[in-house]
Write a protein that holds these residues in place. Sequence first.
Motif, mmCIF file in Angstrom:
data_model
loop_
_atom_site.group_PDB
_atom_site.id
_atom_site.type_symbol
_atom_site.label_atom_id
_atom_site.label_comp_id
_atom_site.label_asym_id
_atom_site.label_seq_id
_atom_site.Cartn_x
_atom_site.Cartn_y
_atom_site.Cartn_z
ATOM 1 N N LEU A 148 6.741 -5.776 -10.765
ATOM 2 C CA LEU A 148 6.837 -5.955 -11.812
ATOM 3 C C LEU A 148 7.197 -6.860 -11.737
ATOM 4 O O LEU A 148 8.025 -7.919 -10.725
ATOM 5 N N VAL A 149 6.936 -7.915 -12.253
ATOM 6 C CA VAL A 149 6.713 -9.462 -12.497
ATOM 7 C C VAL A 149 7.747 -10.128 -14.132
ATOM 8 O O VAL A 149 8.791 -10.853 -13.898
ATOM 9 N N GLU A 150 7.844 -9.213 -14.930
ATOM 10 C CA GLU A 150 8.440 -9.455 -16.386
ATOM 11 C C GLU A 150 9.204 -8.959 -17.227
ATOM 12 O O GLU A 150 7.780 -8.006 -17.357
ATOM 13 N N VAL A 151 10.303 -8.483 -17.252
ATOM 14 C CA VAL A 151 10.706 -7.672 -18.335
ATOM 15 C C VAL A 151 10.415 -9.010 -19.586
ATOM 16 O O VAL A 151 11.271 -9.974 -20.242
ATOM 17 N N LEU A 152 9.839 -8.690 -20.675
ATOM 18 C CA LEU A 152 9.500 -9.495 -21.722
ATOM 19 C C LEU A 152 10.411 -9.460 -23.387
ATOM 20 O O LEU A 152 10.638 -8.858 -23.399
ATOM 21 N N GLU A 153 11.563 -10.095 -23.374
ATOM 22 C CA GLU A 153 12.562 -10.524 -24.084
ATOM 23 C C GLU A 153 12.046 -10.108 -25.584
ATOM 24 O O GLU A 153 12.855 -9.115 -26.327
ATOM 25 N N ASP A 154 11.692 -11.025 -25.918
ATOM 26 C CA ASP A 154 11.141 -10.746 -27.399
ATOM 27 C C ASP A 154 9.752 -9.719 -27.724
ATOM 28 O O ASP A 154 9.630 -9.849 -28.915
ATOM 29 N N ASP A 155 9.792 -8.686 -26.864
ATOM 30 C CA ASP A 155 8.207 -7.823 -27.020
ATOM 31 C C ASP A 155 8.960 -6.788 -26.238
ATOM 32 O O ASP A 155 9.784 -6.616 -25.251
ATOM 33 N N ASP A 156 7.963 -5.262 -26.481
ATOM 34 C CA ASP A 156 8.344 -4.460 -26.149
ATOM 35 C C ASP A 156 7.497 -4.154 -25.415
ATOM 36 O O ASP A 156 6.023 -3.429 -25.024
ATOM 37 N N ALA A 157 7.694 -5.434 -24.193
ATOM 38 C CA ALA A 157 6.132 -5.094 -23.053
ATOM 39 C C ALA A 157 6.867 -5.841 -22.061
ATOM 40 O O ALA A 157 8.466 -5.928 -21.979
#
Length: 259
Positions: free
Chosen positions: A58-67
């Motif tokens: 995993l690289v990143e949990v997108l804060e402003d998106d459910d992704a």
Amino acid sequence: MTDSTDAPLDEPIRYEDEEKFLVRGEHAIRQIMQSLIDKRALVSGCAMPRNHTFPTSLVEVLEDDDAILIDGSASETINRSIEEASHITCVSRLDRIHVQFRLQGLTRVMQGGQIAFRADLPESVLRLQRREFYRLQVPVTQPLECAIPQHHPDGETTYDRYRVLDISGGGLALAVQAENPLLRPYKEFPGCMLHLPDSGPLSLRLMVKSLHSQLNQNGTESWRAGCQFTDLPRGGDALLQRYIFRLERQRSARDRGAA
């Protein structure tokens, strides 16, 4: 890019068999995803329906998106397999706990000059702490083989020898060079011989639970057969546990040396 030399992870588990261990709720799922990133956990992905496995992270949990973003591969063959998948089943570990989730809506993107894939945030995550799922990699420098009998019409019995990739108290995985008609899922093989070091061959019964292809980092394909021990002789469990304990102790010593 992800290093494919990391130890193999557990086989995926049927969600419907472990409903009570499912974690739901966006906040809790985001926390688990972020923990996988913080601990730089290796993730084993399986692209469906082709059933191709590949290493990622995993690289990143997108804060402003459910992704979320997952790492791509140096192999374009693997990247195409991810891109064309209906979904990806991901398996990892957090503090020795089996973690499994499904990713859908995968789209190729560029992240920091590297290929990555955006995916919808999982709807649920399976967290399961169960000792038999902790498979330990068998070092290439200390190979372990399992011989599976073949009974011929003339009454002769021969043995096909397979390299053991990893092992647990409940089963093992075998390296298969090509799809082998002998090793069909749910077929049982009595009289198999596991050649443990420092002891004679251990006779046991195996059931093949899964047989699937893996895409390697260089784009080549290999096959892996996941097998379950369905019968062990008296004292066999103790021999296995002693061997697994020694592997685990050696791995821990290597990890401390690399820290």
